[in-house]
Scaffold this motif. Structure first.
Motif, PDB file in Angstrom:
ATOM      1  N   GLN A  30      17.849  51.876  14.571  1.00 28.26           N
ATOM      2  CA  GLN A  30      18.791  52.536  15.460  1.00 28.26           C
ATOM      3  C   GLN A  30      19.594  51.680  16.341  1.00 28.26           C
ATOM      4  N   ALA A  31      20.288  52.184  17.408  1.00 26.69           N
ATOM      5  CA  ALA A  31      21.205  51.411  18.058  1.00 26.69           C
ATOM      6  C   ALA A  31      20.370  50.308  18.920  1.00 26.69           C
ATOM      7  N   ASN A  32      19.234  50.593  19.563  1.00 26.74           N
ATOM      8  CA  ASN A  32      18.548  49.582  20.501  1.00 26.74           C
ATOM      9  C   ASN A  32      17.326  49.043  19.487  1.00 26.74           C
ATOM     10  N   GLU A  33      17.549  48.833  18.291  1.00 32.19           N
ATOM     11  CA  GLU A  33      16.472  48.281  17.589  1.00 32.19           C
ATOM     12  C   GLU A  33      17.196  47.001  16.671  1.00 32.19           C
ATOM     13  N   VAL A  34      15.940  46.300  16.255  1.00 33.04           N
ATOM     14  CA  VAL A  34      16.290  45.211  15.404  1.00 33.04           C
ATOM     15  C   VAL A  34      15.535  45.213  14.106  1.00 33.04           C
ATOM     16  N   LEU A  35      15.730  44.885  13.135  1.00 28.96           N
ATOM     17  CA  LEU A  35      15.144  44.596  11.705  1.00 28.96           C
ATOM     18  C   LEU A  35      14.339  43.238  11.485  1.00 28.96           C
ATOM     19  N   VAL A  36      13.231  43.072  11.782  1.00 27.30           N
ATOM     20  CA  VAL A  36      12.679  41.921  11.568  1.00 27.30           C
ATOM     21  C   VAL A  36      12.170  41.456  10.068  1.00 27.30           C
TER      22      VAL A  36
END
Length: 337
Positions: A30-36
């Protein structure tokens, strides 16, 4: 095009260690997330509690549940509203309690729950730092609200928790006393403890009195002795003995849970009241902002968490969990990706 990843998950609560490695769809942010992209995931006693359901009254998970609370990794994608992080950044985190899942090749996490990996740590030592660091930080600043000049005692504080808590407490201007085994004495004094008691040769309850606060890492069997050394008006915070009504209120639990926890913690509250002390219990939460402060202390004091030398892959997840439960790890146990 859909891409897939491997995860270790459970489909029900059980006393048996029974995680399954399966393939699932790689998550989208989502807009406020990161993929790690996960590099190392730490295995904690909390993971065993997530398996057997012993904390389900605090957090009841929907099944299937991907296990794992703590990790280090590299950011692969950044949401449109995220600032301060870029693709390629090395990070570490204690994942938000409602949305764990570190035992996976990739994880989506809110940007406000992560921070940049400390410059003196690698992915292995970094994965071992977030959960204990946040536990110590929240215990000292929020739960106990310690002030410079006060005295803190940590029984059994020679392990991984003390390794983070002692420098954080010293940075706040506290006097720190620790008990533990003889082998850990020099190392514990070297990271800032003011006094060290060998539990085999000294009973702390015979030596200490009128300390401002105690952080209990041992559980219910130690509570009476811990209460006996705290000054009237002082505080006992347990990481192990169990929740009480005040914990449920602070955690925002519904009334029926407050009643249930009140019942469960009644004896502990009564013991504390009789000693003129306040009893508290905590369950550590995610916070990137606090990890930023913790990172400063880690780097300034060159804190390097101990990591067990045994190597585990995701395929060995149940072996790693059993090792945490029944083995004698020499530091944090890691699953490497």
């Amino acid at each position: 095009m859909r891409t897939y990843m491997k995860t270790a998950q459970i489909t029900r609560y059980s006393k048996q260690i029974h995680a399954e490695v399966i393939e699932t769809t790689k998550p989208e942010i989502q807009a406020n997330e990161v993929l790690v992209q996960v590099k190392e995931a730490a295995v904690n006693p909390l993971d065993l509690m997530n398996i057997d359901g012993s904390v389900k009254l605090i957090q009841n998970y929907r099944m299937p549940l991907v296990l794992g609370n703590e990790l280090s990794g590299v950011i692969e994608a950044v949401g449109s509203q995220v600032t301060g992080f870029e693709v390629g950044d090395a990070i570490y985190t204690r994942l938000p309690v409602p949305k764990i899942g570190a035992f996976a090749e990739y994880v989506v996490v809110s940007a406000d729950a992560i921070w940049h990996l400390p410059s003196n740590l690698n992915f292995k030592t970094g994965a071992a730092a977030a959960l204990t660091g946040l536990t110590a930080y929240q215990a000292l600043h929020e739960e106990l609200q310690m002030k410079a000049g006060q005295t803190l005692f940590i029984p059994g504080g020679s392990g991984s928790f003390g390794q983070m808590a002692i420098p954080l407490a010293k940075a706040m201007g506290l006097t720190v006393i620790v008990s533990g085994n003889a082998q850990a004495k020099s190392r514990t004094l070297a990271i800032g403890a003011d006094q060290y008691l060998d539990y085999r040769t000294e009973n702390y309850w015979d030596v200490l009195s009128k300390v401002d606060a105690v952080i209990d890492t041992l559980g219910t069997s130690a509570i009476a002795h811990e209460l006996a050394i705290i000054k009237p008006g002082g505080r006992l915070l347990s990481l192990k003995a169990g929740p009480n009504k005040q914990f449920a209120v602070n955690y925002g639990s519904p009334k029926w849970k407050q009643w249930l926890f009140g019942l469960a913690g009644a004896k502990l509250d009564r013991q504390a009241r009789q000693a003129g002390v306040t009893y508290g219990f905590m369950f550590v939460r995610a916070s990137g902002e606090q990890l930023r402060d913790i990172t400063t202390v880690i780097e300034a004091n060159d804190i390097v968490p101990a990591v067990d030398p045994k190597a585990f892959s995701l395929a060995d997840v149940n072996e790693a969990l059993r090792y945490v439960k029944d083995g004698h790890p020499q530091g944090k146990v890691l699953i490497s990706f």
